[in-house]
Every structure is written in C-alpha cells, then in structure tokens.
Motif scaffolding. Structure first.
Motif, PDB file in Angstrom:
ATOM      1  N   LEU A  21       0.765  -1.039  -0.011  1.00 10.96           N
ATOM      2  CA  LEU A  21       0.160  -0.077  -0.138  1.00 10.96           C
ATOM      3  C   LEU A  21       0.829   1.326  -0.051  1.00 10.96           C
ATOM      4  CD1 LEU A  21      -2.903  -0.855   2.537  1.00 10.96           C
ATOM      5  CD2 LEU A  21      -3.055  -0.456  -0.051  1.00 10.96           C
ATOM      6  N   GLY A  22       1.953   1.148   0.771  1.00  9.04           N
ATOM      7  CA  GLY A  22       2.909   2.270   0.690  1.00  9.04           C
ATOM      8  C   GLY A  22       3.463   2.742  -0.546  1.00  9.04           C
ATOM      9  N   VAL A  23       3.903   1.634  -1.065  1.00  6.66           N
ATOM     10  CA  VAL A  23       4.574   1.692  -2.420  1.00  6.66           C
ATOM     11  C   VAL A  23       3.594   2.139  -3.634  1.00  6.66           C
ATOM     12  CG1 VAL A  23       5.840   0.363  -4.346  1.00  6.66           C
ATOM     13  CG2 VAL A  23       6.302  -0.150  -1.991  1.00  6.66           C
ATOM     14  N   ALA A  24       2.427   1.725  -3.492  1.00  8.50           N
ATOM     15  CA  ALA A  24       1.249   2.058  -4.524  1.00  8.50           C
ATOM     16  C   ALA A  24       0.930   3.477  -4.242  1.00  8.50           C
ATOM     17  CB  ALA A  24      -0.144   1.053  -4.365  1.00  8.50           C
ATOM     18  N   PHE A  25       0.812   3.758  -3.096  1.00  7.56           N
ATOM     19  CA  PHE A  25       0.487   5.247  -2.800  1.00  7.56           C
ATOM     20  C   PHE A  25       1.607   6.174  -3.225  1.00  7.56           C
ATOM     21  CE2 PHE A  25       0.650   8.929  -0.149  1.00  7.56           C
ATOM     22  CZ  PHE A  25      -0.744   9.371  -0.131  1.00  7.56           C
ATOM     23  N   TYR A  26       2.945   5.733  -3.090  1.00  8.86           N
ATOM     24  CA  TYR A  26       3.888   6.725  -3.503  1.00  8.86           C
ATOM     25  C   TYR A  26       4.014   6.758  -4.953  1.00  8.86           C
ATOM     26  CZ  TYR A  26       8.889   7.899  -4.872  1.00  8.86           C
ATOM     27  OH  TYR A  26       9.824   8.419  -5.459  1.00  8.86           O
ATOM     28  N   MET A 133      -0.237  -2.753  14.649  1.00  6.78           N
ATOM     29  CA  MET A 133       0.026  -1.450  14.828  1.00  6.78           C
ATOM     30  C   MET A 133       1.515  -0.973  14.429  1.00  6.78           C
ATOM     31  SD  MET A 133      -2.560  -0.167  16.234  1.00  6.78           S
ATOM     32  CE  MET A 133      -2.192   1.474  16.752  1.00  6.78           C
ATOM     33  N   ILE A 134       2.428  -1.864  14.314  1.00  5.32           N
ATOM     34  CA  ILE A 134       3.768  -1.658  13.802  1.00  5.32           C
ATOM     35  C   ILE A 134       3.530  -1.129  12.307  1.00  5.32           C
ATOM     36  CG2 ILE A 134       6.008  -2.453  13.082  1.00  5.32           C
ATOM     37  CD1 ILE A 134       5.893  -4.057  15.706  1.00  5.32           C
ATOM     38  N   ALA A 135       2.672  -1.909  11.796  1.00  6.21           N
ATOM     39  CA  ALA A 135       2.519  -1.795  10.145  1.00  6.21           C
ATOM     40  C   ALA A 135       1.809  -0.524   9.962  1.00  6.21           C
ATOM     41  CB  ALA A 135       1.790  -3.042   9.600  1.00  6.21           C
ATOM     42  N   VAL A 136       0.590  -0.165  10.488  1.00  5.23           N
ATOM     43  CA  VAL A 136      -0.191   0.863  10.216  1.00  5.23           C
ATOM     44  C   VAL A 136       0.429   2.145  10.671  1.00  5.23           C
ATOM     45  CG1 VAL A 136      -1.587   0.981  12.297  1.00  5.23           C
ATOM     46  CG2 VAL A 136      -2.837   1.510   9.810  1.00  5.23           C
ATOM     47  N   SER A 137       0.995   2.258  11.779  1.00  6.94           N
ATOM     48  CA  SER A 137       1.851   3.449  12.198  1.00  6.94           C
ATOM     49  C   SER A 137       2.875   3.866  11.240  1.00  6.94           C
ATOM     50  CB  SER A 137       2.211   3.344  13.580  1.00  6.94           C
ATOM     51  OG  SER A 137       3.289   2.319  13.794  1.00  6.94           O
ATOM     52  N   GLY A 138       3.716   2.771  10.843  1.00 11.81           N
ATOM     53  CA  GLY A 138       4.670   3.086   9.975  1.00 11.81           C
ATOM     54  C   GLY A 138       4.377   3.466   8.583  1.00 11.81           C
ATOM     55  N   LEU A 139       3.223   2.806   8.271  1.00 15.70           N
ATOM     56  CA  LEU A 139       2.594   3.493   6.888  1.00 15.70           C
ATOM     57  C   LEU A 139       2.068   5.011   7.129  1.00 15.70           C
ATOM     58  CD1 LEU A 139       1.914   2.815   4.001  1.00 15.70           C
ATOM     59  CD2 LEU A 139      -0.393   2.142   4.772  1.00 15.70           C
ATOM     60  N   PHE A 140       1.428   5.377   8.293  1.00 18.60           N
ATOM     61  CA  PHE A 140       1.052   6.659   8.473  1.00 18.60           C
ATOM     62  C   PHE A 140       2.173   7.717   8.563  1.00 18.60           C
ATOM     63  CE2 PHE A 140      -1.839   8.934  11.854  1.00 18.60           C
ATOM     64  CZ  PHE A 140      -1.866   9.961  10.818  1.00 18.60           C
ATOM     65  N   MET A 141       3.251   7.213   9.047  1.00 16.92           N
ATOM     66  CA  MET A 141       4.281   8.240   9.008  1.00 16.92           C
ATOM     67  C   MET A 141       4.840   8.388   7.787  1.00 16.92           C
ATOM     68  SD  MET A 141       6.346  10.275  11.415  1.00 16.92           S
ATOM     69  CE  MET A 141       6.708  11.329  10.032  1.00 16.92           C
ATOM     70  N   PHE A 142       5.031   7.341   7.046  1.00 12.76           N
ATOM     71  CA  PHE A 142       5.536   7.275   5.632  1.00 12.76           C
ATOM     72  C   PHE A 142       4.675   8.357   4.928  1.00 12.76           C
ATOM     73  CE2 PHE A 142       6.058   5.755   1.232  1.00 12.76           C
ATOM     74  CZ  PHE A 142       7.217   6.120   0.995  1.00 12.76           C
ATOM     75  N   PHE A 143       3.204   8.325   5.018  1.00 18.21           N
ATOM     76  CA  PHE A 143       2.481   9.460   4.283  1.00 18.21           C
ATOM     77  C   PHE A 143       2.640  10.862   4.680  1.00 18.21           C
ATOM     78  CE2 PHE A 143      -1.682   6.459   3.031  1.00 18.21           C
ATOM     79  CZ  PHE A 143      -0.869   5.597   2.485  1.00 18.21           C
TER      80      PHE A 143
END
Length: 202
Positions: A21-26, A133-143
C-alpha cells in the motif's frame, strides 16, 4: 454485527498489505515521471515477495509445527515468521527497491526492516508487540513524510489513516489480541524508525 466488523478490520488492514500500500501510494502521488512498465514490475515483484511468499512460508511453518495459527498468539510462534520476514525485506532492498533507484521507498523498507527486527527482539524476550500497529503506524508516518517531501496536500488521506489506525487498535483490543501496552509499543516501533530515517531522504 460489530464483532464481525472489528474482526474484518484486522484482516482488511493486515500487516502484510501495508508495504505494498505504501509503494502504491508513492507511485500515485510522486510528481516524478516513472514509466508504467517500471511501476508495474515493482508492484508485481513486491506482491510476490511481500504477500505471496510470506503466505507460502506460513503454511510451511505450520506444516513443520512451528506455528499454530495465522494469529501468532504466542511470542514463541512469532520468532520464525519474523526472522523470515526480515530475510524477505532484505531481498526487497537488494533486488527490487535499491537506494540508487527510488530513495524514498528504499528508506521506507529500511524502516520496515528496523521495526521488524525490534519486534523480533521483543518476541525473543517474551513481549508481544502489536504487528498490526507496527505496520499501520509506519505507513501513517511514511504518508506524512511524503506530504512534506513532495509538498502536496493529502489531508484527506492522512485523516483516513488516523481513522484506520484507531480502528485497527480498537479491533485488536476488542478481539483480546493485545493489551494497551502492546498496542502503544507497536505504534512506537512502527512510527519511530520511519521518523528517524526521514533525515536521510527528506
């Protein structure tokens, strides 16, 4: 009804999906020109390595008796899957997302690797941090970092991520999968590596 919704949230926002999801968003938000062929190749490769391969490895571990269920309820069950996940991420960093190609995504995955290693160390010491929570918070910070890096307005997406983060935490509590402490530690482990690594690419 509420039980089903909260249980579904844990599956819909499963940790395996967050890197992709992070890569696709990027790729959706980056102002840089990247050929569609490269984007498709990266996404397909990441789908195979970060989703399909871990699922296959899980069934192998289950066959070998190393894990009992996909929920990895005990810290002992978490050790082998986390080790294998670290290896998968290292493969991604060496073969798919290299620093001389897309620096933002490279450090995104470095952050994921650091978070996974931290979770592994805690599991060895019998502490079960929330991988969700590790996964979703990491993605949130990346956004958040991407919005600053590209100077783009993604307030709607950030608001949605806030809701998703809260929903995931609520889901894990409701299912008695984690305590408040495990959720908070998971949130910190996921967010801080991404926050620290921002210094190298922002």
């Amino acid at each position: 009804m509420i039980d089903r919704i909260l249980k579904s949230i844990s599956y819909i926002f499963h940790p395996l999906l967050m890197p992709l999801l992070g890569v696709a968003f990027y790729f959706i938000k980056t102002p840089r020109f990247i050929p569609n062929e490269i984007i498709q190749a990266k996404l397909i490769s990441l789908f195979i390595l970060t989703i399909v391969l871990p699922i296959l490895l899980y069934f192998l571990l289950k066959t070998l008796g190393k894990v009992k269920s996909i929920h990895l309820e005990s810290t002992k069950e978490r050790v082998f899957p986390l080790i294998l996940n670290c290896i998968v991420i290292l493969l991604v960093l060496q073969r798919i997302i290299t620093p001389n190609q897309i620096i933002e995504l490279y450090f995104f995955f470095v952050g994921i690797l650091i978070s996974t290693l931290a979770c592994l160390i805690l599991a060895i010491f019998k502490f079960k941090a929330s991988i969700h929570m590790i996964a979703v918070s990491g993605l949130f910070m990346f956004f958040i970092a991407l919005s600053i890096h590209f100077n783009i307005n993604i307030n709607d997406e950030l608001a949605l991520m806030s809701i998703i983060t809260g929903a995931v935490a609520t889901s894990r509590l409701h299912l008695n999968a984690h305590t408040y402490k495990e959720l908070i530690i998971g949130f910190i482990i996921g967010m801080f590596p991404q926050l620290i690594l921002v210094n190298y690419w922002l």
